[in-house]
Write an enzyme that holds these catalytic residues in place. Structure first.
Site, PDB file in Angstrom:
ATOM      1  N   CYS A   2      23.795  11.319  11.910  1.00  0.00           N
ATOM      2  CA  CYS A   2      22.682  11.333  10.652  1.00  0.00           C
ATOM      3  C   CYS A   2      22.197  10.098  10.515  1.00  0.00           C
ATOM      4  O   CYS A   2      22.120   9.207  11.348  1.00  0.00           O
ATOM      5  CB  CYS A   2      23.474  11.820   9.237  1.00  0.00           C
ATOM      6  SG  CYS A   2      24.735  13.309   9.549  1.00  0.00           S
ATOM      7  N   ARG A  50      20.899  15.203   7.975  1.00  0.00           N
ATOM      8  CA  ARG A  50      21.742  15.497   8.704  1.00  0.00           C
ATOM      9  C   ARG A  50      21.710  16.186   9.553  1.00  0.00           C
ATOM     10  O   ARG A  50      20.913  17.268  10.090  1.00  0.00           O
ATOM     11  CB  ARG A  50      22.675  16.525   7.454  1.00  0.00           C
ATOM     12  CG  ARG A  50      24.069  16.863   7.990  1.00  0.00           C
ATOM     13  CD  ARG A  50      24.727  17.904   7.233  1.00  0.00           C
ATOM     14  NE  ARG A  50      26.149  18.075   7.324  1.00  0.00           N
ATOM     15  CZ  ARG A  50      26.923  19.274   7.433  1.00  0.00           C
ATOM     16  NH1 ARG A  50      26.374  20.166   6.446  1.00  0.00           N
ATOM     17  NH2 ARG A  50      27.930  19.316   7.722  1.00  0.00           N
ATOM     18  N   LEU A  51      22.654  15.759  10.790  1.00  0.00           N
ATOM     19  CA  LEU A  51      22.718  16.530  12.161  1.00  0.00           C
ATOM     20  C   LEU A  51      24.128  16.963  11.907  1.00  0.00           C
ATOM     21  O   LEU A  51      25.242  16.326  12.214  1.00  0.00           O
ATOM     22  CB  LEU A  51      22.593  15.578  13.100  1.00  0.00           C
ATOM     23  CG  LEU A  51      22.670  16.085  14.545  1.00  0.00           C
ATOM     24  CD1 LEU A  51      21.734  17.398  15.020  1.00  0.00           C
ATOM     25  CD2 LEU A  51      22.623  15.199  15.565  1.00  0.00           C
ATOM     26  N   ASN A  75      26.535   7.676   8.107  1.00  0.00           N
ATOM     27  CA  ASN A  75      26.308   8.257   9.454  1.00  0.00           C
ATOM     28  C   ASN A  75      27.426   8.020  10.624  1.00  0.00           C
ATOM     29  O   ASN A  75      27.807   6.753  10.591  1.00  0.00           O
ATOM     30  CB  ASN A  75      24.990   7.382   9.773  1.00  0.00           C
ATOM     31  CG  ASN A  75      24.681   7.380  11.331  1.00  0.00           C
ATOM     32  OD1 ASN A  75      25.116   8.675  11.931  1.00  0.00           O
ATOM     33  ND2 ASN A  75      23.870   6.521  11.926  1.00  0.00           N
ATOM     34  N   GLY A  76      27.968   8.949  11.260  1.00  0.00           N
ATOM     35  CA  GLY A  76      28.780   8.717  12.385  1.00  0.00           C
ATOM     36  C   GLY A  76      29.948   9.697  12.350  1.00  0.00           C
ATOM     37  O   GLY A  76      29.598  10.876  11.797  1.00  0.00           O
ATOM     38  N   GLU A  77      30.974   9.619  12.825  1.00  0.00           N
ATOM     39  CA  GLU A  77      31.979  10.354  12.810  1.00  0.00           C
ATOM     40  C   GLU A  77      33.276   9.773  12.721  1.00  0.00           C
ATOM     41  O   GLU A  77      33.653   8.668  13.310  1.00  0.00           O
ATOM     42  CB  GLU A  77      32.076  11.223  14.318  1.00  0.00           C
ATOM     43  CG  GLU A  77      30.829  11.960  14.553  1.00  0.00           C
ATOM     44  CD  GLU A  77      30.814  13.272  13.759  1.00  0.00           C
ATOM     45  OE1 GLU A  77      31.740  13.847  13.071  1.00  0.00           O
ATOM     46  OE2 GLU A  77      29.530  13.700  13.745  1.00  0.00           O
TER      47      GLU A  77
END
Length: 608
Positions: A2, A50-51, A75-77
């Site tokens: 994101c 958001r993605l 932002n990230g995972e």
């Protein structure tokens, strides 16, 4: 994957805060086309794009803690969020979503900054604490995800990309001349302060606290090599096991994940071991610069569906301004264009990809790492003799072995500043009208000072891990994938993988037989020798040839003599470099390209 924006508030804004935060977040709509969120109080404004990959129906941001005291943009995972969630639930935390974002909030409540050492993943986030009007922000261990910030008119402004800070009325757009001087040597923005004066990068492995108008940075993780003797078979087993584990962890998603695939061993191993179905490759329509056939052959062998894009010369040159816009800061790495097009290709089929960044820095893969081995016959001589031979060689006309003697005379701290060394400090003084900022050795010295006990190969890896990897490799990977709303995941840059790589003896990283020696042996368990043993090539780009051709020579010459070039450079010196290259007197292609990319970037952000 994101993007976020935010700023602290001091009194009223003109235009109003809601208009400002929306204008800021719209600048990074490409990072998150699946949704948008905003949160505004008298003290803070936060925006988010958001993605979606996890908990597709929920997980909207900005997200608030259950008691309303904390608000996060992330932002990230986080790949181990399910395991972390189980531990938090055992301590009484309840969750409304199945997202990793909510786990981050609970971890911070439970552990504070210590939470960072529990995470497995890539991340940049900011948590606003309503109780004391403070901000806690952090960036992942290797710098996979970007985080920019600056204080303007006593207000903290931060974002996933610099361009998203610009709509704020307090933002002042000025060029940082010190960044230009360093860039001309390194080919990327190497300083913590960016090309925009007053805008800084939160360094990799650091967290930041902001309170009462002050920013305090703290390092929470350090990448150190700690080689330990062990049987080669044991080392290869560990690499094989940890790579399988990391590749599996990096596929946690509620949407399809594909894989980038060149002909190199890094991406080939990932593609051979992941459980996806699609791979993506690019090449150039120029003889000797196309490896699409390699990727197609491996994909067919592994039962994968390969999608390839052949980049024409015209397409390459046409997209260069857009590349510099998305990068935020000038980058002279020609491979950025290949990443742009392979990301564009992949986004037509998937929302996320695995990619092979980090293998060379961790496992010793760059060909330049062999230099200490080749210089060894001279390096065994006393230092004063080496110095004498180097000085004599430098004064003589060109002869075979001249550069060898000159480099052998220097310590690694003098001769190596990273994978790219474009202009020397003396050369910069000849082309720049106003030389500012640190010398190359002033940039690298703080890193070398920490690792005096390392051997030369490990010193080179360490420097690349802390400068080249985060400043060039990972930054272009993030910006080029996100330009197409594509999430890039890098299973090699995992803390568990690094823990194994850090303990490999130097002789099993880089030796006379091969670079990434132990890594290649592990890859050979999954790949035929054609791929496991292939020499590193990367994304080759024929800029040396192009700059000798009349049409592209003409395009660049106009730029080198433009008013923008005259503001910063001695344009006669630049033209002389270009003409010497076209005449075949010297290969000045990388020098010319570095200046040209800066001028394209300058036109994107500072043209009237």
């Amino acid at each position: 994957m994101c993007g976020f924006v935010g700023f602290t508030r001091r009194g009223g804004l003109q235009p109003p805060a809601d208009e400002v935060i929306k204008a800021m977040s719209s600048k990074i709509a490409h990072r998150g086309p699946d949704g948008e969120g905003h949160f505004i109080t008298d003290a803070i404004a936060l925006g988010f794009r958001r993605l979606s990959f996890l908990d597709l129906e929920h997980g909207e941001q900005p997200m608030h803690s259950a008691d309303g005291t904390l608000t996060i943009v992330f932002n990230g995972e986080i790949y181990n969020f399910n395991q972390l969630r189980e531990g938090l639930e055992a301590k009484g935390h309840a969750f409304k979503t199945t997202s990793d974002t909510e786990v981050l909030l609970a971890l911070y409540i439970e552990h504070g900054a210590e939470m960072l050492n529990m995470l497995r993943g890539m991340f940049a986030f900011a948590i606003y604490d309503h109780r004391d009007d403070s901000i806690f922000a952090a960036r992942d261990y290797f710098g996979i995800k970007p985080f920019y910030y600056g204080i303007f008119d006593d207000q903290l402004i931060f974002a996933s990309e610099i361009k998203a800070m610009m709509p704020h009325p307090a933002f002042v757009k000025q060029i940082n001349h010190a960044a230009l001087g360093a860039y001309l040597s390194f080919q990327y923005s190497v300083l913590d302060e960016t090309f925009f004066k007053g805008v800084f990068k939160l360094p990799a492995g650091h967290f930041m606290r902001y309170k009462d108008g002050e920013v305090k940075l703290t390092r929470y993780w350090q990448a150190d090599f700690t080689p330990k003797d062990a049987p080669l078979d044991d080392i290869v087993n560990k690499i094989d096991d940890v790579m399988a584990d990391s590749i599996a962890a990096h596929q946690v998603s509620d949407v399809e994940i594909g894989s980038f695939l060149s002909s190199g061993v890094d991406s080939s191993l990932i593609a051979a071991c992941f459980n996806g179905k699609k791979t993506f490759t690019v090449g150039f329509d120029y003889a000797g610069y196309n490896e699409i056939d390699y990727a197609a052959e491996l994909s067919a062998e592994k039962g994968l569906e390969n999608h390839a894009k052949l980049i024409t010369t015209e397409e390459y040159w046409q997209v260069l301004p857009k590349i510099q816009y998305h990068m935020d800061e000038p980058l002279a790495d020609p491979a950025a264009v290949a990443l742009y097009f392979v990301s564009q290709t992949a986004r037509g089929h998937v929302k996320g990809v695995l990619s092979g960044e980090g293998a060379d820095e961790l496992f010793g893969g760059y060909n330049i790492y062999k230099e200490p081995l080749s210089l060894r016959p001279i390096r065994v001589l006393p230092r004063f003799i080496r110095r004498f031979l180097g000085k004599v060689a430098a004064k003589l006309p060109n002869f075979k072995g001249k550069n060898f003697l000159i480099r052998a005379a220097m310590d690694v701290e003098e001769r190596f500043i990273g994978n790219a060394k474009i202009f020397s400090d003396d050369e910069k003084r000849s082309i720049l009208k106003n030389v500012q900022g640190p010398t190359t050795q002033e940039v690298t010295r703080p890193y070398y000072d920490k690792i005096k006990h390392y051997d030369d190969i490990t010193k080179m890896q360490y420097l690349d891990l802390h400068l080249w990897l985060v400043g060039d490799i990972l930054l272009k990977a993030d910006k080029m994938t996100m330009a197409h709303s594509l999430e890039g995941r890098v299973p090699l840059l995992d803390r568990e993988v690094f823990a194994v790589a850090a303990q490999i003896p130097t002789k099993y990283r880089t030796n006379k037989k091969a670079t990434k020696y132990a890594f290649r042996l592990a890859a050979a368990r999954h790949l035929a020798p054609k791929w496991a043993e292939k020499r590193k090539l990367g994304f080759p780009v024929p800029i040396r040839v192009w700059l000798k051709q009349d049409d592209y020579y003409g395009i660049v010459k106009v730029a080198l003599q433009s008013p923008a070039a005259q503001e910063f450079f001695n344009t006669e010196a630049l033209t002389a470099l270009l003409d010497a290259h076209k005449a075949g007197k010297a290969d000045n292609s990388r020098k010319i390209w570095t200046v040209y990319m800066f001028l394209l970037w300058h036109k994107e952000f500072f043209a009237e």
